[in-house]
Scaffold this motif. Structure first.
Motif: not given
Length: 242
Positions: A39-51, A81-88
């Motif tokens: 569960a990452a801070p909002y601004i890093y969610l997309k980066d974490v998903k990519a990595k 959140l769903k749009d950038i690939g979050c699972d939950g």
């Protein structure tokens, strides 16, 4: 199913996250029956998903608004959140309840919205030390879980975190955890959510998690401070897989 989620809260910068994700990609070994998430801070969610996407670690947000869009400056929607690939998404964490005034009424809407957008809601519950010492612990937990009467059935994870053990270094005893998780399991069944995984959180570390994970009705952990160190996070996952 066991689920171990690292709640980074408002911690780590880009360089820290780069190193953390690299360690996870090289060290994480998936195993059936155990999920890992961050569960990452909002601004890093997309980066974490990519990595981390390729290695199978799930991505969670730490909160979200119940409306899909609108004039809510500073808020993030489940749809986004769903749009950038979050699972939950974590919902109702004690810090959201006690610092930011999160209400059970809002949580009903948020659980429903998460499900509508295909996100796994992780409903956090827990009592303060004053509530425990005052004999109100079960009443508090019962009230927090009562939101499920209004959300209806659907995907759900519950995380029990005694507020007095979050970030304090103080950990509930095995007997205390056993007692509460048994109670929560009964309440979930009463509210039409039997079989829902119940995580434990509250100063979880690799030094105590191996024992905690063996307690009946404990289905993983929601981890704060220890999960800021990739080696500790990976160790917690290994303990859940054992």
């Amino acid at each position: 199913m066991r689920i171990v989620i690292a709640n980074w809260k408002m911690n780590l910068l880009s360089k820290d996250i780069e190193a953390f994700c690299a360690a996870c990609v090289s060290g994480y070994k998936p195993k059936a029956g155990v999920e890992a998430g961050i569960a990452a801070p909002y601004i890093y969610l997309k980066d974490v998903k990519a990595k981390l996407g390729p290695c199978g670690v799930k991505l969670y947000a730490q909160n979200a608004h119940f409306e899909a869009k609108g004039a809510f400056t500073g808020e993030i929607s489940m749809a986004q959140l769903k749009d950038i690939g979050c699972d939950g998404v974590l919902l109702g964490h004690s810090e959201r309840r006690h610092i930011f005034g999160e209400t059970n009424a809002n949580l009903v809407k948020k659980v429903k919205a998460a499900r509508e957008h295909g996100l796994m809601p992780v409903l956090c519950i827990g009592e303060t030390l004053e509530e425990r010492d005052g004999g109100k612990m079960f009443d508090v937990l019962r009230e927090q879980l009562a939101v499920l009467k209004e959300t209806g059935a659907g995907p759900l994870v519950v995380a029990y975190e005694p507020v007095w053990a979050i970030g304090t270094g103080r950990v509930a005893t095995v007997e205390q955890i056993r007692e509460v998780h048994a109670f929560v399991a009964e309440e979930l069944a009463r509210n039409g959510a039997a079989g829902t995984p119940i995580q434990y959180g509250g100063s979880v570390t690799p030094d105590n998690f191996a024992e905690i994970i063996q307690v009946p009705h404990v289905a993983g952990g929601l981890v704060g401070g220890a999960a800021l160190v990739p080696e500790k996070f990976l160790k917690l996952i290994e303990q859940a897989q054992a």
